[in-house]
Design a protein around this motif. Structure first.
Motif, PDB file in Angstrom:
ATOM      1  N   TYR A   8      -4.113  -7.442   0.993  1.00 45.34           N
ATOM      2  CA  TYR A   8      -4.409  -6.606   2.153  1.00 45.34           C
ATOM      3  C   TYR A   8      -4.545  -7.504   3.379  1.00 45.34           C
ATOM      4  O   TYR A   8      -4.647  -8.728   3.274  1.00 45.34           O
ATOM      5  N   ARG A   9      -4.520  -6.889   4.547  1.00 40.28           N
ATOM      6  CA  ARG A   9      -4.863  -7.587   5.769  1.00 40.28           C
ATOM      7  C   ARG A   9      -5.759  -6.662   6.581  1.00 40.28           C
ATOM      8  O   ARG A   9      -5.786  -5.451   6.340  1.00 40.28           O
ATOM      9  N   THR A  10      -6.508  -7.214   7.515  1.00 42.11           N
ATOM     10  CA  THR A  10      -7.438  -6.426   8.316  1.00 42.11           C
ATOM     11  C   THR A  10      -6.942  -6.357   9.751  1.00 42.11           C
ATOM     12  O   THR A  10      -6.652  -7.393  10.362  1.00 42.11           O
ATOM     13  N   VAL A  11      -6.827  -5.143  10.271  1.00 43.97           N
ATOM     14  CA  VAL A  11      -6.374  -4.916  11.642  1.00 43.97           C
ATOM     15  C   VAL A  11      -7.415  -4.072  12.358  1.00 43.97           C
ATOM     16  O   VAL A  11      -7.677  -2.926  11.955  1.00 43.97           O
ATOM     17  N   ASP A  12      -8.035  -4.630  13.405  1.00 45.73           N
ATOM     18  CA  ASP A  12      -9.064  -3.913  14.172  1.00 45.73           C
ATOM     19  C   ASP A  12     -10.129  -3.325  13.257  1.00 45.73           C
ATOM     20  O   ASP A  12     -10.580  -2.191  13.435  1.00 45.73           O
ATOM     21  N   GLY A  13     -10.518  -4.098  12.265  1.00 47.74           N
ATOM     22  CA  GLY A  13     -11.562  -3.667  11.346  1.00 47.74           C
ATOM     23  C   GLY A  13     -11.097  -2.751  10.239  1.00 47.74           C
ATOM     24  O   GLY A  13     -11.889  -2.385   9.376  1.00 47.74           O
ATOM     25  N   GLU A  14      -9.823  -2.369  10.241  1.00 45.66           N
ATOM     26  CA  GLU A  14      -9.289  -1.470   9.206  1.00 45.66           C
ATOM     27  C   GLU A  14      -8.556  -2.280   8.148  1.00 45.66           C
ATOM     28  O   GLU A  14      -7.752  -3.154   8.459  1.00 45.66           O
ATOM     29  N   ARG A  15      -8.814  -1.979   6.904  1.00 40.91           N
ATOM     30  CA  ARG A  15      -8.155  -2.646   5.784  1.00 40.91           C
ATOM     31  C   ARG A  15      -6.796  -1.989   5.533  1.00 40.91           C
ATOM     32  O   ARG A  15      -6.719  -0.775   5.287  1.00 40.91           O
ATOM     33  N   ILE A  16      -5.742  -2.768   5.602  1.00 43.70           N
ATOM     34  CA  ILE A  16      -4.383  -2.289   5.357  1.00 43.70           C
ATOM     35  C   ILE A  16      -3.943  -2.820   3.998  1.00 43.70           C
ATOM     36  O   ILE A  16      -3.807  -4.035   3.807  1.00 43.70           O
TER      37      ILE A  16
END
Length: 378
Positions: A8-16
């Protein structure tokens, strides 16, 4: 390469959520074996960030290679390198694009090309109409070619019955005959019957998977007045009697079990907030064996909490057989991808104990008595 292929990666606090698959990248005259990272939002990483159209451009330019030339060096970075003498590849550029598109669909919980083909198969089996057969043919050919082997999940027949039904009926000298189609229809009739029998033959002790969705217990600024699953969190003000003292929350009771002196327990009991209770415990002497007994201590606290409060017990029982995932800044207590989720697991255990008590498998009010005795044993 990990077996579950999850990342996963984190974008603006959201887990993708993401996954990966191996690819060759050609940089100069050399090939490099690496991973293509694939994420649910369609972002792809092949030493550069691209999307599906960008991946197509990388394939067209040869940067991502699906055909390897003999005599060229291939490298697995610092692990090994070798010279290709007779390279053979199994995936075309279009197949790779289709596979990546399928992975994005799966990460988003959408039907991939194989699932869409199975839906088209069901429609054709129900109607036997020519237009539905043609739709099935298109759906089957939309599966990447290297995956058109076990779409049915049958190691013996592979996809032969599916290939037969999706193909038009040919003359006598063509591969698909009336006899082939009859055999293919019989295959699916037998498969559906077996699936129905299997679905009806549930295990004697119940289903293998939970029938209720996962309950996620996130941190809240305040608790609702009406019964809610967030009442299960340890920070909720809930008087708990243990060892002759009444503590204002499960957090207070837990830290009271951690310290060695009665005066420290009194100080913890008199704090206002759960964070104050933890701070008070930090100023006292903690049991030397606390890392080994903390799980048992939390179990005792939860047994007391739910044994002494029927309304909370009803909320916990109302979660059915759901997995409970607890959110906390602790990889030991919290759930998530890397957490051990011991708090959630203990709540599931106490839920089972409540049911055992109500079913008569445990003594009357056994949970309350255990909670009353817990501090005295510390």
């Amino acid at each position: 390469m990990a077996l579950d292929r999850r990342t996963y990666r984190t974008v603006d606090g959201e887990r993708i959520e993401g996954t990966w698959r191996p690819i060759f990248i050609r940089n100069g005259r050399n090939y490099f074996l690496t991973d293509l990272l694939i994420f649910a939002d369609g972002a792809l990483y092949c030493w550069e960030w691209v999307d599906l159209d960008g991946l197509r451009s990388k394939l067209e330019s040869g940067w991502v290679a699906t055909a390897l030339e003999p005599g060229v060096t291939a490298s697995a970075h610092h692990l090994a390198s070798w010279v290709l003498t007779d390279p053979m590849t199994a995936v075309s550029a279009e197949d790779l694009l289709g596979e990546v598109a399928d992975e994005i669909d799966q990460l988003n919980g959408r039907p991939d090309s194989t699932s869409r083909c199975m839906a088209a198969l069901d429609r054709y089996l129900a109607s036997r109409a020519e237009e539905d057969r043609e739709a099935l043919r298109r759906a089957y050919l939309a599966i990447p070619e290297h995956l058109r082997v076990y779409a049915l999940g049958d190691m013996d027949y592979r996809d032969w019955p599916l290939q037969v039904l999706s193909a038009p009926l040919g003359p006598d000298d063509e591969p698909v005959t009336e006899e082939d189609r009859a055999e293919a229809f019989a295959y699916f009739d037998g498969r559906d019957q077996s699936a129905g029998e299997w679905a009806e033959s549930r295990p004697l002790d119940g289903p293998d998977q939970p029938e209720h969705p996962t309950v996620k217990l996130a941190v809240l600024g305040r608790f609702p007045d009406e019964p809610d699953v967030v009442w299960l969190r340890n920070e909720r003000p809930t008087p708990i009697e243990m060892g002759g003292r009444t503590y204002p929350s499960a957090v207070h009771a837990y830290w009271a079990l951690a310290v060695t002196e009665d005066a420290a327990r009194e100080a913890i009991r008199d704090t206002v907030t759960p964070s104050d209770a933890e701070a008070a415990a930090g100023q006292a002497t903690i049991r030397a064996d606390w890392p080994e007994v903390r799980l048992a201590a939390m179990h005792a606290v939860l047994r007391a909490k739910f044994g002494q409060h029927d309304d909370l017990a009803e909320v916990l029982l109302g979660t059915g057989d759901a997995r409970i995932e607890y959110n906390l800044s602790s990889a030991y207590w919290s759930g998530g991808s890397e957490g051990r989720n011991w708090m959630g697991r203990l709540l599931e255990l106490v839920r089972a104990e409540l049911r055992a008590e109500r079913a008569g498998f445990l003594g009357e009010r056994a949970m309350t008595r255990t909670g009353d005795q817990a501090e005295g044993s510390s």
